[in-house]
Design an enzyme around this catalytic site. Structure first.
Site, short mmCIF file in Angstrom:
data_model
loop_
_atom_site.label_atom_id
_atom_site.label_comp_id
_atom_site.label_asym_id
_atom_site.label_seq_id
_atom_site.Cartn_x
_atom_site.Cartn_y
_atom_site.Cartn_z
N ASN A 9 0.86 -1.18 0.00
CA ASN A 9 0.00 0.00 0.00
C ASN A 9 0.89 1.23 0.00
O ASN A 9 1.48 1.58 1.02
CB ASN A 9 -0.90 -0.03 1.26
CG ASN A 9 -1.75 1.22 1.39
OD1 ASN A 9 -1.78 2.06 0.49
ND2 ASN A 9 -2.43 1.36 2.52
N LYS A 11 0.10 4.20 -0.24
CA LYS A 11 -0.58 5.37 0.35
C LYS A 11 -0.38 6.60 -0.56
O LYS A 11 -0.27 6.43 -1.78
CB LYS A 11 -0.09 5.61 1.78
CG LYS A 11 -0.22 4.32 2.62
CD LYS A 11 -0.03 4.52 4.08
CE LYS A 11 -0.19 3.17 4.78
NZ LYS A 11 -0.10 3.28 6.23
N HIS A 97 -9.48 1.06 5.12
CA HIS A 97 -8.20 1.26 5.81
C HIS A 97 -8.44 2.24 6.98
O HIS A 97 -9.24 3.16 6.88
CB HIS A 97 -7.17 1.83 4.83
CG HIS A 97 -5.78 1.80 5.38
ND1 HIS A 97 -5.34 2.74 6.28
CD2 HIS A 97 -4.76 0.93 5.19
CE1 HIS A 97 -4.08 2.45 6.62
NE2 HIS A 97 -3.71 1.36 5.97
N GLU A 99 -6.81 4.68 7.95
CA GLU A 99 -6.59 6.09 7.60
C GLU A 99 -7.83 6.66 6.91
O GLU A 99 -8.15 7.84 7.07
CB GLU A 99 -5.34 6.21 6.71
CG GLU A 99 -4.07 5.99 7.52
CD GLU A 99 -2.92 5.39 6.76
OE1 GLU A 99 -2.94 5.39 5.50
OE2 GLU A 99 -1.98 4.90 7.42
N GLU A 169 -5.04 -4.92 10.64
CA GLU A 169 -4.05 -3.87 10.80
C GLU A 169 -4.31 -3.13 12.11
O GLU A 169 -5.11 -2.19 12.14
CB GLU A 169 -4.15 -2.87 9.64
CG GLU A 169 -3.85 -3.45 8.29
CD GLU A 169 -3.28 -2.40 7.34
OE1 GLU A 169 -2.26 -2.69 6.72
OE2 GLU A 169 -3.83 -1.29 7.25
N GLY A 175 2.78 2.44 10.76
CA GLY A 175 3.72 3.55 10.62
C GLY A 175 4.46 3.91 11.90
O GLY A 175 5.08 4.97 11.99
N SER A 215 3.70 -1.95 10.33
CA SER A 215 5.16 -2.01 10.55
C SER A 215 5.74 -3.38 10.21
O SER A 215 6.68 -3.85 10.86
CB SER A 215 5.52 -1.60 11.99
OG SER A 215 5.17 -0.26 12.21
P1 13P Z 1 3.18 0.50 7.60
O1 13P Z 1 3.71 -0.79 7.01
O2 13P Z 1 3.89 1.71 7.08
O3 13P Z 1 3.11 0.44 9.09
O4 13P Z 1 1.67 0.65 7.07
C1 13P Z 1 0.82 -0.43 7.15
C2 13P Z 1 -0.41 -0.10 6.42
O5 13P Z 1 -1.17 0.75 6.82
C3 13P Z 1 -0.68 -0.85 5.18
O6 13P Z 1 -1.96 -0.62 4.72
#
Ligand code: 13P
Length: 252
Positions: A9, A11, A97, A99, A169, A175, A215
Site C-alpha cells: 500500500n 498510500k 483502511h 486512515e 491492521e 507507521g 510495521s
Molecule cells: P506500515 O507498514 O507503514 O506500518 O503501514 C501499514 C499499512 O497501513 C498498510 O496498509
C-alpha cells in the site's frame, strides 16, 4: 488452499517518475528471480494505476487500488468507480483502511457498500480491520475487530465472502515501527477465522486469506508469516523500496 498474498500500500506517496522507477525496479528484480507461490500486489495512488497494470502485463504482479466509490456512477465529483477500476484491469482494492476511517469518516456501512461495488466487477476487496491503542489497552480489541467484520462483511453470502481478502491492521502498529508480535497477530487472525467459521462454516473460513499489516518489514515478516492463520501482509512504508518489498514477499 488459500492464497498467500503480499500487497504494497503505497498510500499518498510518489510522483509519476518515482512511481515509474519503483515499478521498473520491482519488474527487474522479479524477472530475474520470480517469486514462488505468493501473489504480489502493488497498490499505487490512482493516477499511477495504469502504469502498474502495464507492468503487470509483462511480469507476474497484480494491481490494487487504495479506494473505490460506494456509488456506481454519475454525479459524484472526485470519485472513482469499481467499473472504472475494472476497465483498466485493476484486480484488488483496499477498503476500510484505518486512515480512511480516521481522516475521511469511512464507516462500516461504507465498507459494506464498497465491497458490493467491487464484487460486482470481480475486483477482490482487501478489507481492513483493527483496533487503536486505546481500544487494545481497554481490552476491547476483539470486539472492535468483530464489529468491523460483522458490519463490513457479514451481509455477503457464502460465495461472495470467499472473494474477499481480510487485512488485520492494528492502528497502533501502522507507521510506528512497533509491529504486533507474532503471537498477537496469530491470536487475532485465528479469532477472525473463528468468526468466519461461525458464520459460514469451516470450509469457507479456511479458504479466506487474512493478511497482517502494521510495521511489517523484511526483518519481522518471516516470523509473522510463519503463523498458521497469517496468509501474508499488507505493507506500507516497506513497500516503497523495491528490494525490501520483494524480500518480504520471499519471507514465507
Ligand atoms: P506500515 O507498514 O507503514 O506500518 O503501514 C501499514 C499499512 O497501513 C498498510 O496498509
Amino acid at each position: 488452499m488459500r492464497k498467500k498474498i503480499v500487497a504494497g500500500n503505497w498510500k499518498m506517496n510518489k510522483t509519476f517518475t518515482e512511481a515509474d522507477d519503483l515499478l521498473f525496479e520491482i519488474k527487474e528484480i522479479i524477472s530475474e528471480n520470480p517469486i514462488n507461490g505468493v501473489e504480489l500486489v502493488v497498490c499505487p495512488p490512482a493516477p499511477f494505476l495504469e502504469l502498474a497494470t502495464d507492468v503487470a502485463e509483462e511480469v507476474d504482479i497484480h494491481v490494487g487500488a487504495q479506494n473505490v466509490s460506494s456509488f456506481s456512477k454519475g454525479a459524484y465529483t472526485g470519485e472513482i468507480s469499481a467499473e472504472m477500476l475494472e476497465s483498466i484491469e485493476v484486480e484488488y482494492c483496499i477498503v476500510g483502511h484505518s486512515e480512511r476511517r480516521k481522516f475521511f469518516g469511512e464507516t462500516n456501512a461504507d465498507v459494506a457498500k464498497k465491497v458490493e461495488q467491487l464484487l460486482e466487477f470481480s475486483i477482490t476487496p482487501i478489507v481492513c480491520c483493527g483496533e487503536n491503542l486505546e481500544e487494545r489497552e481497554a481490552g476491547n480489541h476483539f470486539d472492535v475487530v468483530r464489529n468491523h467484520i460483522e458490519e463490513g462483511l457479514f451481509h455477503l453470502n457464502e460465495i461472495e465472502i470467499q472473494q474477499v481478502v481480510i487485512a488485520y491492521e492494528p492502528v497502533w502498529a501502522i507507521g510506528t515501527g512497533k509491529n504486533a508480535t507474532s503471537e498477537q497477530a496469530q491470536e487475532m487472525h485465528s479469532y477472525i477465522r473463528k468468526l468466519l467459521l461461525e458464520k459460514y462454516g469451516n470450509e469457507v473460513a479456511e479458504s479466506i486469506s487474512i493478511l497482517y499489516g502494521g510495521s511489517c518489514n523484511a526483518k519481522n515478516a518471516f516470523q509473522l508469516f510463519a503463523n498458521i492463520d497469517v496468509d501474508g501482509g499488507l505493507i506500507g512504508g516497506a513497500s516503497l523500496k523495491a528490494a525490501e518489498f520483494i524480500e518480504i514477499a520471499n519471507s514465507f
